[in-house]
Design an enzyme around this catalytic site. Structure first.
Site: not given
Ligand code: TEU
Length: 543
Positions: A79, A180, A237, A311-312
């Site tokens: 990430d 991210d 993302e 994970h969100d």
């Protein structure tokens, strides 16, 4: 997987479970942030990009994980969180001094004449996006928590520092990056007020997503880090990306990114304008149409990523399937079939391959995620009833996806010998890797077969996509076509039987049924949540 009993998953823990990934057959492992961090936002607030946080292990543990993956032919993607750092990163600590050369590595701005924040922006995690700093009498911008100050990418020194850091990770053996909120790195220079919604004082930030220099920054990063190298994978993302923007970002000729994560399909169960907590029942045709538009939009240029979970997000089987004991297994398989048979790179989030469900929390105190807790506090203060707050959290909180991975039926699901940081789900006695590996009809083996199919069948990878029955509220049906080869996907996304008229599906000869959720017979009626793939050929003369 926790290796040292502190209740938190770690690198050595993952390394001890690599056989699970090997059996599943995945090609790449995307690791959530493991850098040094005060953990205000589960590691998305980084205080040292060059080191592993002791909570997760050491650099040597990371090297061992990467080596273990490479031995199994699995690549490792890290990430990359570079829209912001932690407020405890030395860059930001230094930048607090107005005389420091790092001052304009971040967005420091004087107050307005009345002392208020430079703009009326609301942070994505609630409250003002500006934090006042006594020492200099100025505010700094944080689009996320106040412990996540935004870097100012206009400053070439910032970009160079990020590129150098990325090169060091590539040199260390990392195979790519999940970037991210990378859509936010270029901001319009004139920071200006947004328009608050009715009854609100704060507004969504303006001019921060897909800002004027985003493409330039991505091209520069690609060039400076060598991201177009064959073995590296990049995925940005970019939740708010339009299809047209995605075509540009993922057009190989432009040299930006391999693919991106759009959020558009995940907005279909929200009341428009109310954000994630505004719950709306899903109308299936809306979801089908979004994926269809992305399939068609990136058919000739660019590439899609495909995902239900991360994970969100809440767990897919609880959100789009039916997690009751009667339908959990079948609906999890059907969601997997539908997603994996679209064109693009599918992502599987830990535990999705077991059909793991939402956390089932019933009290605010059970949640740990700052987004959930901030929203709950604000919503209760605004007068929203507690039942409504709890229902929204139970449906959408990020913690739904963050409960311990269920390895076995034991007390902490085999995740830790200590006390897990979030409680293990009560359904670990049924939903766990050990049981599912032993059961050829499990959700796990269905995912394994889907991944295997993609590895051997070019139609899954390259076939042209065509949606059938777009307005049907329960059936999700489509074809993938390559030459005269066709895959026909037929799925029932409801708990009631549905009948598909033969007139509504193309004429395919030599049909062979792949990955069915049910035993034969395979007729025109699909049982609750039933799905299957049919492989065949288009007869000459049919289109
Ligand atoms: O998420 C970005 C993002 O848009 C989130 O605000 C997302 O919409 C929200 O979590 C949905 O509930 C990324 C990371 O994936 C997330 O975990 C981080 O908290 C965030 O960036 C800040 O780094």
């Amino acid at each position: 997987m926790d290796s040292d009993g502190d209740g938190v998953g770690d690198l050595a823990g993952i390394t001890s479970r690599l056989d699970h990934l090997g059996t599943l057959g995945v090609d790449v492992l995307w690791l959530s942030p493991v850098y040094r961090s005060p953990m205000d936002d589960n590691g998305y607030d980084i205080s040292d990009y060059e080191d592993v946080d002791p909570l997760f292990g050491t650099l040597a543990d990371l090297d061992a994980l990467v080596a273990g993956c490479h031995e199994r032919g699995i690549r490792v993607v890290m990430d990359l969180v570079v829209n912001h750092t932690s407020d405890e990163h030395p860059w930001f600590v230094e930048s607090r001094d107005p005389a420091s050369p790092k001052r304009d590595w971040y967005w420091w701005r004087p107050p307005r004449a009345d002392g208020s924040a430079p703009t009326n922006w609301e942070s994505f995690f609630g409250g003002s996006a500006w934090e006042y700093d006594d020492r200099s009498g100025e505010y700094y911008l944080h689009l996320f928590s106040r412990k996540q100050p935004d870097l100012d990418w206009e400053n070439p020194e910032v970009r160079q520092a990020v590129h150098a850091m990325m090169r060091r990770w590539v040199d260390r053996g990392i195979d790519g990056f999940r970037m991210d909120v990378i859509e936010l790195i270029s901001k319009e220079a004139d920071l200006r007020d947004g328009v608050p919604a009715d009854g609100q004082t704060l507004a969504s930030p303006v001019g921060v997503s897909f800002g004027p220099r985003l493409h330039e920054f991505l091209v520069e990063m690609n060039h400076e880090v060598g991201l177009s190298a064959e073995h590296l994978l990049t995925v940005g993302e970019m939740g708010m990306s339009t299809i047209e923007q995605a075509r540009q970002v993922t057009d190989p000729a432009r040299g930006e990114l391999d693919m991106l994560f759009s959020f558009e399909h995940l907005w279909q169960d929200e009341v428009p304008g109310q954000g994630k907590w505004g719950l709306k029942p899903l109308h299936l045709p809306d979801l089908k149409r979004v994926l269809e538009r992305w399939q068609n939009g990136l058919a000739d240029i660019g590439w899609n990523s495909l995902y239900w979970d991360n994970h969100d997000q809440p767990r897919a089987v609880s959100r789009f399937g039916d997690d009751s004991p009667d339908h959990r297994i079948v609906s999890a398989k059907t969601l997997a079939t539908v997603l994996h048979l679209h064109r693009g790179t599918p992502y599987v989030y830990q535990g999705e391959e077991l059909g793991m469900t939402n956390a089932g929390f019933t009290r605010v105190e059970q949640y740990a995620d700052l987004e959930s807790l901030n929203w709950a506090r604000e919503a209760l203060a605004r007068g929203l009833r507690e039942e409504a707050v709890l229902r929204a959290l139970a449906t959408k909180s990020r913690d739904n996806a963050r409960t311990p991975m269920q390895w076995d039926a034991s007390e902490n699901a085999g995740f830790t010998s200590g006390t897990p940081w979030l409680p293990a789900h009560a359904n670990r006695d049924v939903v766990n890797a050990e049981a599912e590996l032993a059961d050829p009809d499990s959700v796990f083996h269905h995912y394994r077969r889907l991944i295997e199919l993609r590895h051997f069948d070019d139609v899954v990878v390259d076939g042209r996509f065509a949606l059938l029955l777009p307005d049907d509220p329960a059936v999700w049906a489509f074809t993938r076509t390559l030459g005269d080869q066709v895959l026909l996907v037929l799925a029932n996304l409801s708990g009631d039987p549905v009948t598909i008229s033969p007139d509504d599906v193309p004429d395919v000869s030599g049909r062979e049924v792949l990955l069915p959720t049910h035993a034969p017979p395979y007729g025109s009626t699909l049982r609750p949540w039933e799905s299957r793939i049919e492989r065949g050929r288009f007869d000459p003369g049919t289109s």
